[in-house]
Design a protein around this motif. Structure first.
Motif, PDB file in Angstrom:
ATOM      1  N   ASP A  73      33.633 -11.345 120.723  1.00  0.00           N
ATOM      2  CA  ASP A  73      32.659 -10.252 120.814  1.00  0.00           C
ATOM      3  C   ASP A  73      32.244  -9.740 119.434  1.00  0.00           C
ATOM      4  O   ASP A  73      31.107  -9.334 119.226  1.00  0.00           O
ATOM      5  N   TRP A  74      33.181  -9.775 118.499  1.00  0.00           N
ATOM      6  CA  TRP A  74      32.941  -9.190 117.185  1.00  0.00           C
ATOM      7  C   TRP A  74      32.272 -10.151 116.204  1.00  0.00           C
ATOM      8  O   TRP A  74      31.949  -9.777 115.092  1.00  0.00           O
ATOM      9  N   SER A  75      32.064 -11.410 116.630  1.00  0.00           N
ATOM     10  CA  SER A  75      31.589 -12.429 115.687  1.00  0.00           C
ATOM     11  C   SER A  75      30.171 -12.186 115.184  1.00  0.00           C
ATOM     12  O   SER A  75      29.805 -12.654 114.110  1.00  0.00           O
ATOM     13  N   GLU A  76      29.361 -11.451 115.938  1.00  0.00           N
ATOM     14  CA  GLU A  76      28.008 -11.149 115.458  1.00  0.00           C
ATOM     15  C   GLU A  76      28.001  -9.982 114.496  1.00  0.00           C
ATOM     16  O   GLU A  76      27.174  -9.914 113.596  1.00  0.00           O
ATOM     17  N   GLU A  77      28.926  -9.045 114.683  1.00  0.00           N
ATOM     18  CA  GLU A  77      28.944  -7.851 113.838  1.00  0.00           C
ATOM     19  C   GLU A  77      29.459  -8.132 112.434  1.00  0.00           C
ATOM     20  O   GLU A  77      28.991  -7.542 111.467  1.00  0.00           O
ATOM     21  N   VAL A  78      30.449  -9.018 112.322  1.00  0.00           N
ATOM     22  CA  VAL A  78      31.046  -9.272 111.007  1.00  0.00           C
ATOM     23  C   VAL A  78      30.000  -9.793 110.006  1.00  0.00           C
ATOM     24  O   VAL A  78      29.862  -9.237 108.911  1.00  0.00           O
ATOM     25  N   PRO A  79      29.223 -10.843 110.336  1.00  0.00           N
ATOM     26  CA  PRO A  79      28.196 -11.280 109.371  1.00  0.00           C
ATOM     27  C   PRO A  79      27.156 -10.189 109.072  1.00  0.00           C
ATOM     28  O   PRO A  79      26.682 -10.088 107.938  1.00  0.00           O
ATOM     29  N   GLN A  80      26.829  -9.371 110.072  1.00  0.00           N
ATOM     30  CA  GLN A  80      25.864  -8.289 109.826  1.00  0.00           C
ATOM     31  C   GLN A  80      26.393  -7.296 108.797  1.00  0.00           C
ATOM     32  O   GLN A  80      25.629  -6.767 107.997  1.00  0.00           O
ATOM     33  N   GLN A  81      27.696  -7.037 108.811  1.00  0.00           N
ATOM     34  CA  GLN A  81      28.290  -6.092 107.868  1.00  0.00           C
ATOM     35  C   GLN A  81      28.512  -6.726 106.493  1.00  0.00           C
ATOM     36  O   GLN A  81      28.448  -6.044 105.468  1.00  0.00           O
ATOM     37  N   ILE A  82      28.794  -8.023 106.470  1.00  0.00           N
ATOM     38  CA  ILE A  82      29.144  -8.706 105.212  1.00  0.00           C
ATOM     39  C   ILE A  82      27.915  -9.203 104.465  1.00  0.00           C
ATOM     40  O   ILE A  82      27.888  -9.197 103.228  1.00  0.00           O
ATOM     41  N   ALA A 137      19.753   5.141  98.738  1.00  0.00           N
ATOM     42  CA  ALA A 137      20.651   4.398  99.630  1.00  0.00           C
ATOM     43  C   ALA A 137      21.863   5.247 100.003  1.00  0.00           C
ATOM     44  O   ALA A 137      22.301   5.249 101.157  1.00  0.00           O
ATOM     45  N   LEU A 138      22.399   5.983  99.039  1.00  0.00           N
ATOM     46  CA  LEU A 138      23.532   6.872  99.329  1.00  0.00           C
ATOM     47  C   LEU A 138      23.118   8.003 100.267  1.00  0.00           C
ATOM     48  O   LEU A 138      23.893   8.397 101.148  1.00  0.00           O
ATOM     49  N   SER A 139      21.899   8.505 100.092  1.00  0.00           N
ATOM     50  CA  SER A 139      21.404   9.563 100.974  1.00  0.00           C
ATOM     51  C   SER A 139      21.257   9.062 102.412  1.00  0.00           C
ATOM     52  O   SER A 139      21.661   9.737 103.364  1.00  0.00           O
ATOM     53  N   VAL A 140      20.692   7.862 102.566  1.00  0.00           N
ATOM     54  CA  VAL A 140      20.524   7.299 103.910  1.00  0.00           C
ATOM     55  C   VAL A 140      21.890   6.961 104.509  1.00  0.00           C
ATOM     56  O   VAL A 140      22.118   7.150 105.710  1.00  0.00           O
ATOM     57  N   ALA A 141      22.822   6.469 103.672  1.00  0.00           N
ATOM     58  CA  ALA A 141      24.168   6.144 104.156  1.00  0.00           C
ATOM     59  C   ALA A 141      24.843   7.366 104.752  1.00  0.00           C
ATOM     60  O   ALA A 141      25.537   7.270 105.778  1.00  0.00           O
ATOM     61  N   GLU A 142      24.610   8.501 104.139  1.00  0.00           N
ATOM     62  CA  GLU A 142      25.194   9.751 104.643  1.00  0.00           C
ATOM     63  C   GLU A 142      24.617  10.099 106.026  1.00  0.00           C
ATOM     64  O   GLU A 142      25.332  10.569 106.909  1.00  0.00           O
ATOM     65  N   ILE A 143      23.333   9.823 106.205  1.00  0.00           N
ATOM     66  CA  ILE A 143      22.670  10.134 107.479  1.00  0.00           C
ATOM     67  C   ILE A 143      23.159   9.221 108.597  1.00  0.00           C
ATOM     68  O   ILE A 143      23.457   9.674 109.705  1.00  0.00           O
ATOM     69  N   VAL A 144      23.267   7.905 108.319  1.00  0.00           N
ATOM     70  CA  VAL A 144      23.598   6.948 109.377  1.00  0.00           C
ATOM     71  C   VAL A 144      25.102   6.762 109.561  1.00  0.00           C
ATOM     72  O   VAL A 144      25.526   5.946 110.383  1.00  0.00           O
ATOM     73  N   ALA A 145      25.909   7.490 108.799  1.00  0.00           N
ATOM     74  CA  ALA A 145      27.365   7.341 108.909  1.00  0.00           C
ATOM     75  C   ALA A 145      27.879   7.717 110.295  1.00  0.00           C
ATOM     76  O   ALA A 145      28.953   7.275 110.703  1.00  0.00           O
ATOM     77  N   ILE A 146      27.108   8.517 111.024  1.00  0.00           N
ATOM     78  CA  ILE A 146      27.555   8.943 112.362  1.00  0.00           C
ATOM     79  C   ILE A 146      27.410   7.822 113.392  1.00  0.00           C
ATOM     80  O   ILE A 146      28.049   7.851 114.430  1.00  0.00           O
ATOM     81  N   GLU A 147      26.564   6.828 113.098  1.00  0.00           N
ATOM     82  CA  GLU A 147      26.411   5.690 114.001  1.00  0.00           C
ATOM     83  C   GLU A 147      27.531   4.686 113.739  1.00  0.00           C
ATOM     84  O   GLU A 147      27.941   4.496 112.601  1.00  0.00           O
ATOM     85  N   HIS A 148      28.041   4.064 114.791  1.00  0.00           N
ATOM     86  CA  HIS A 148      29.101   3.077 114.650  1.00  0.00           C
ATOM     87  C   HIS A 148      28.747   1.813 115.410  1.00  0.00           C
ATOM     88  O   HIS A 148      28.102   1.874 116.462  1.00  0.00           O
ATOM     89  N   SER A 149      29.188   0.676 114.852  1.00  0.00           N
ATOM     90  CA  SER A 149      28.929  -0.597 115.528  1.00  0.00           C
ATOM     91  C   SER A 149      29.727  -0.640 116.827  1.00  0.00           C
ATOM     92  O   SER A 149      30.834  -0.109 116.899  1.00  0.00           O
TER      93      SER A 149
END
Length: 199
Positions: A73-82, A137-149
């Motif tokens: 199940d996790w095989s699609e998420e790992v490449p997206q994160q890496i 990028a740091l500003s957007v990272a702060e905004i989307v940090a609440i979303e989780h894969s």
């Protein structure tokens, strides 16, 4: 690993006083060491992320034929994160070696002093752009940090951290190139290896 830049004296230039020459030499040595450290870091990131992506994709392909579930199940998420880390490391490493596309029609029409000024101005703008992109990028990272894969539960900010880190290293690499140009002249601009130049 060899330094990507040549730090030989500029031909035809007037020799600076010995104290000034020692200071310039010290700055060049510091820039070379900084670039070597950054290059080792980037090569490590490329090696780790590239190996991880290949391992995950290969394991998932094998799992599709072996496991009844049809893969991980996790095989699609790992490449997206890496993948963003892989790309940003490659882009930052390319800057050190002069591997980006450049249009130099104006540069070829200027004298040595004009080339130095134009290159320094261009590098200054590029540094400012990378710093601004890093901040955004740091500003957007702060905004989307609440979303989780959905499977791994990683925050949505991971990809933006890679962009921020990459922009910071791009700004640093551009700064060390500008420092060499300021001290040694336009000849210090890194040139890609002949095999990397399209014909």
């Amino acid at each position: 690993m060899e330094a990507p830049f040549h730090t030989t004296p500029v031909p035809g230039g007037t020799a600076p006083p010995s104290g000034e020459k020692a200071r310039r030499s010290g700055l060049i040595v510091a820039a070379d060491r900084l670039d070597r450290g950054v290059a080792l870091l980037l090569q490590g990131v490329l090696l780790l992320t590239g190996t991880a992506m290949m391992a995950v994709l290969t394991a998932n392909i094998v799992a599709r034929y072996v496991l009844a579930t049809g893969g991980f199940d996790w095989s699609e998420e790992v490449p997206q994160q890496i993948f963003p880390w892989f790309i940003m490391a490659g882009v930052a490493l390319a800057v050190q070696h002069g591997g980006h596309i450049a249009v130099e029609w104006l540069l070829g029409r200027l004298g040595r002093g004009g080339k130095r000024l134009l290159l320094l101005a261009g590098h200054g703008l590029v540094i400012a752009a990378y710093v601004a992109l890093c901040w955004q990028a740091l500003s957007v990272a702060e905004i989307v940090a609440i979303e989780h894969s959905p499977v791994l539960g990683l925050p949505g900010s991971v990809g933006y951290w890679s962009v921020a880190a990459g922009c910071a290293l791009l700004a640093l690499g551009t700064f060390t190139i500008a420092l060499r140009i300021a001290l040694l002249g336009p000849e210090a601009l890194p040139q890609p290896a002949p095999e990397e130049i399209p014909t």
